[in-house]
Motif scaffolding. Structure first.
Motif, mmCIF file in Angstrom:
data_model
loop_
_atom_site.group_PDB
_atom_site.id
_atom_site.type_symbol
_atom_site.label_atom_id
_atom_site.label_comp_id
_atom_site.label_asym_id
_atom_site.label_seq_id
_atom_site.Cartn_x
_atom_site.Cartn_y
_atom_site.Cartn_z
ATOM 1 N N GLN A 285 3.277 22.767 22.668
ATOM 2 C CA GLN A 285 4.468 21.798 23.971
ATOM 3 C C GLN A 285 4.356 21.797 25.223
ATOM 4 O OE1 GLN A 285 6.662 26.135 23.509
ATOM 5 N NE2 GLN A 285 7.475 25.196 21.243
ATOM 6 N N ARG A 286 3.424 22.131 26.012
ATOM 7 C CA ARG A 286 3.226 21.621 27.636
ATOM 8 C C ARG A 286 2.754 20.427 27.415
ATOM 9 N NH1 ARG A 286 -1.328 23.250 29.526
ATOM 10 N NH2 ARG A 286 -1.821 24.864 27.531
ATOM 11 N N TRP A 287 1.758 19.692 26.669
ATOM 12 C CA TRP A 287 0.798 18.535 26.511
ATOM 13 C C TRP A 287 1.710 17.940 26.414
ATOM 14 C CZ3 TRP A 287 -3.374 19.953 22.669
ATOM 15 C CH2 TRP A 287 -4.343 20.898 23.826
ATOM 16 N N HIS A 288 3.122 17.184 25.499
ATOM 17 C CA HIS A 288 4.095 17.256 25.215
ATOM 18 C C HIS A 288 4.630 16.223 26.601
ATOM 19 C CE1 HIS A 288 7.789 15.648 23.633
ATOM 20 N NE2 HIS A 288 7.851 14.925 22.651
ATOM 21 N N ARG A 289 5.801 17.478 26.581
ATOM 22 C CA ARG A 289 6.289 17.925 27.990
ATOM 23 C C ARG A 289 5.385 16.737 29.040
ATOM 24 N NH1 ARG A 289 6.921 23.091 27.780
ATOM 25 N NH2 ARG A 289 5.494 23.605 29.375
ATOM 26 N N GLU A 290 4.017 17.064 28.897
ATOM 27 C CA GLU A 290 2.653 16.119 30.119
ATOM 28 C C GLU A 290 2.886 15.166 29.826
ATOM 29 O OE1 GLU A 290 -0.844 18.499 30.664
ATOM 30 O OE2 GLU A 290 0.216 20.690 31.593
ATOM 31 N N GLY A 291 3.651 14.572 28.335
ATOM 32 C CA GLY A 291 2.990 13.290 28.233
ATOM 33 C C GLY A 291 1.779 12.333 28.126
ATOM 34 N N TYR A 292 0.990 13.680 27.228
ATOM 35 C CA TYR A 292 -0.074 13.689 26.066
ATOM 36 C C TYR A 292 0.449 13.466 24.799
ATOM 37 C CZ TYR A 292 -3.425 15.490 29.620
ATOM 38 O OH TYR A 292 -3.731 15.755 31.023
ATOM 39 N N GLN A 293 -0.058 11.735 23.791
ATOM 40 C CA GLN A 293 0.643 12.085 22.489
ATOM 41 C C GLN A 293 -0.206 12.633 21.508
ATOM 42 O OE1 GLN A 293 0.598 7.442 21.544
ATOM 43 N NE2 GLN A 293 -0.743 6.934 22.917
ATOM 44 N N LEU A 294 0.448 13.309 20.705
ATOM 45 C CA LEU A 294 -0.278 14.009 20.246
ATOM 46 C C LEU A 294 0.041 13.651 18.617
ATOM 47 C CD1 LEU A 294 1.634 17.621 21.237
ATOM 48 C CD2 LEU A 294 -0.309 16.544 21.668
ATOM 49 N N PHE A 295 -1.085 14.370 17.474
ATOM 50 C CA PHE A 295 -0.511 13.210 16.136
ATOM 51 C C PHE A 295 -2.000 14.306 15.089
ATOM 52 C CE2 PHE A 295 -1.608 9.653 18.855
ATOM 53 C CZ PHE A 295 -0.620 8.854 18.385
ATOM 54 N N VAL A 296 -1.878 14.270 14.256
ATOM 55 C CA VAL A 296 -2.309 15.465 13.312
ATOM 56 C C VAL A 296 -3.006 14.609 12.710
ATOM 57 C CG1 VAL A 296 -2.027 17.160 11.548
ATOM 58 C CG2 VAL A 296 0.077 16.741 13.702
ATOM 59 N N TYR A 297 -4.255 15.376 12.167
ATOM 60 C CA TYR A 297 -5.144 14.858 11.351
ATOM 61 C C TYR A 297 -5.525 16.091 9.903
ATOM 62 C CZ TYR A 297 -9.174 12.047 8.749
ATOM 63 O OH TYR A 297 -9.500 12.072 7.577
ATOM 64 N N SER A 298 -5.443 15.603 8.436
ATOM 65 C CA SER A 298 -5.791 17.044 8.547
ATOM 66 C C SER A 298 -5.086 16.097 7.106
ATOM 67 C CB SER A 298 -4.323 18.488 8.189
ATOM 68 O OG SER A 298 -4.241 18.958 7.055
ATOM 69 N N SER A 299 -6.392 16.975 5.958
ATOM 70 C CA SER A 299 -6.444 16.999 4.296
ATOM 71 C C SER A 299 -5.139 17.147 3.524
ATOM 72 C CB SER A 299 -7.931 17.728 4.064
ATOM 73 O OG SER A 299 -7.357 19.039 4.368
ATOM 74 N N GLY A 300 -3.973 17.707 4.088
ATOM 75 C CA GLY A 300 -2.840 18.165 3.219
ATOM 76 C C GLY A 300 -2.338 17.309 3.694
ATOM 77 N N SER A 301 -1.271 16.471 2.869
ATOM 78 C CA SER A 301 -0.212 14.858 3.171
ATOM 79 C C SER A 301 0.420 15.212 4.466
ATOM 80 C CB SER A 301 0.386 15.021 1.210
ATOM 81 O OG SER A 301 1.147 15.668 1.623
ATOM 82 N N ILE A 302 0.440 13.845 4.267
ATOM 83 C CA ILE A 302 0.942 13.828 5.295
ATOM 84 C C ILE A 302 2.642 14.963 5.497
ATOM 85 C CG2 ILE A 302 3.032 11.886 7.109
ATOM 86 C CD1 ILE A 302 0.979 10.496 6.721
ATOM 87 N N GLN A 303 3.325 14.750 4.500
ATOM 88 C CA GLN A 303 4.767 15.134 3.786
ATOM 89 C C GLN A 303 4.245 16.897 4.251
ATOM 90 O OE1 GLN A 303 5.741 15.549 -0.191
ATOM 91 N NE2 GLN A 303 7.816 15.921 0.295
ATOM 92 N N ALA A 304 3.159 17.402 4.256
ATOM 93 C CA ALA A 304 2.925 18.831 3.783
ATOM 94 C C ALA A 304 2.971 19.066 5.760
ATOM 95 C CB ALA A 304 1.806 19.098 3.065
ATOM 96 N N GLN A 305 2.584 18.305 6.429
ATOM 97 C CA GLN A 305 1.811 18.327 7.309
ATOM 98 C C GLN A 305 3.229 18.398 8.016
ATOM 99 O OE1 GLN A 305 -0.779 15.010 9.425
ATOM 100 N NE2 GLN A 305 -2.000 15.531 7.419
ATOM 101 N N ARG A 306 4.345 17.626 7.779
ATOM 102 C CA ARG A 306 5.254 17.166 8.665
ATOM 103 C C ARG A 306 6.190 18.709 8.227
ATOM 104 N NH1 ARG A 306 7.186 12.618 10.251
ATOM 105 N NH2 ARG A 306 6.029 10.652 9.754
ATOM 106 N N LEU A 307 5.985 19.466 7.137
ATOM 107 C CA LEU A 307 6.616 20.628 6.975
ATOM 108 C C LEU A 307 6.165 21.351 7.706
ATOM 109 C CD1 LEU A 307 6.799 20.153 2.681
ATOM 110 C CD2 LEU A 307 8.827 19.887 4.284
ATOM 111 N N ILE A 308 5.226 21.977 7.644
ATOM 112 C CA ILE A 308 4.070 23.142 8.773
ATOM 113 C C ILE A 308 4.748 23.233 9.680
ATOM 114 C CG2 ILE A 308 1.959 23.567 9.511
ATOM 115 C CD1 ILE A 308 0.351 23.321 6.954
#
Length: 227
Positions: free
Chosen positions: A113-136
């Motif tokens: 949350q702090r990094w997002h407020r400070e303007g950093y772009q945030l991404f996820v890279y996981s072996s779980g599907s993108i759908q599963a990532q979005r759900l978590i």
């Protein structure tokens, strides 16, 4: 080069390994057979079932045989893209029914949350599907965190232990690799990201050492200015 984007792993990094192995995987194993039987004719499900047949070398497998293959893959934690896609569909039902809530460590929630407020772009890279990532993250115990992220990457980008996968991610993000920080609890993943030119930081929540990388016990200890 200053960090402009952060790519994070999930399992063992933002979220407890036990949540995946003790909650998500058993839930999928229990509910996947009936889900497949009920939805085998649905276009998106049928496409994944066909991919299972192709990946397993059994092009003529019927639905029950495909279910058996999938349960075997779950038991051995195989990083198979069609399995991850189908698990994501099953978990979606569980999240929507309120039977599942995504686990995210409080220190990870605060930092993201702090990094997002400070303007950093945030991404996820996981072996779980993108759908599963979005759900978590979208159905987490801390609420809907999906708005923090600019994008998601899974095994369709490539294996997590190969440098080329991280090169593809840098290209997709549109930044030079040194401007991207990758977070993980697996040394082989950190090595691959480092080989691609990314900055790296290893999460050692339960102690130990991820050799060759900055190590921290929680997100609260990550100082982006030091990379």
């Amino acid at each position: 080069m200053p960090i402009k984007a952060i790519v994070t792993d999930i399992e063992g990094t933002t979220s407890a390994v036990s949540f995946v192995f003790d909650v998500l995987f058993p839930y999928a194993a229990r509910h996947l057979p009936d889900f497949v039987r009920a939805n085998a004719e649905r276009a998106d499900v049928a496409a994944q079932l066909l991919a299972v047949c192709q990946d397993s070398g059994e092009p003529g497998a019927d639905v029950e045989r495909v279910i058996a293959i999938l349960l075997g893959w779950i038991a051995e934690d195989r990083k198979a893209t069609p399995l991850k896609a189908l698990q994501g569909m099953v978990w979606e039902q569980g999240y929507q029914a309120g039977q599942l809530k995504g686990h995210v460590y409080p220190d990870a929630v605060e930092a993201l949350q702090r990094w997002h407020r400070e303007g950093y772009q945030l991404f996820v890279y996981s072996s779980g599907s993108i759908q599963a990532q979005r759900l978590i993250f979208g159905c987490s115990e801390a609420g809907d965190l999906s708005g923090l992220f600019s994008g998601y990457f899974d095994t369709t980008t490539g294996p997590k232990r190969e440098a080329q996968s991280y090169q593809r991610i840098a290209q997709a993000i549109g930044l030079e690799a040194p401007a991207i920080l990758f977070l993980s609890d697996i040394v082989q993943e950190l090595d691959a990201a480092q080989q691609a030119g990314m900055a790296t930081c290893g999460l050692v929540r339960d102690g130990g050492e991820l050799a060759g990388h900055v190590n921290v016990a929680s997100f609260a200890q990550i100082d982006l200015a030091t990379f």
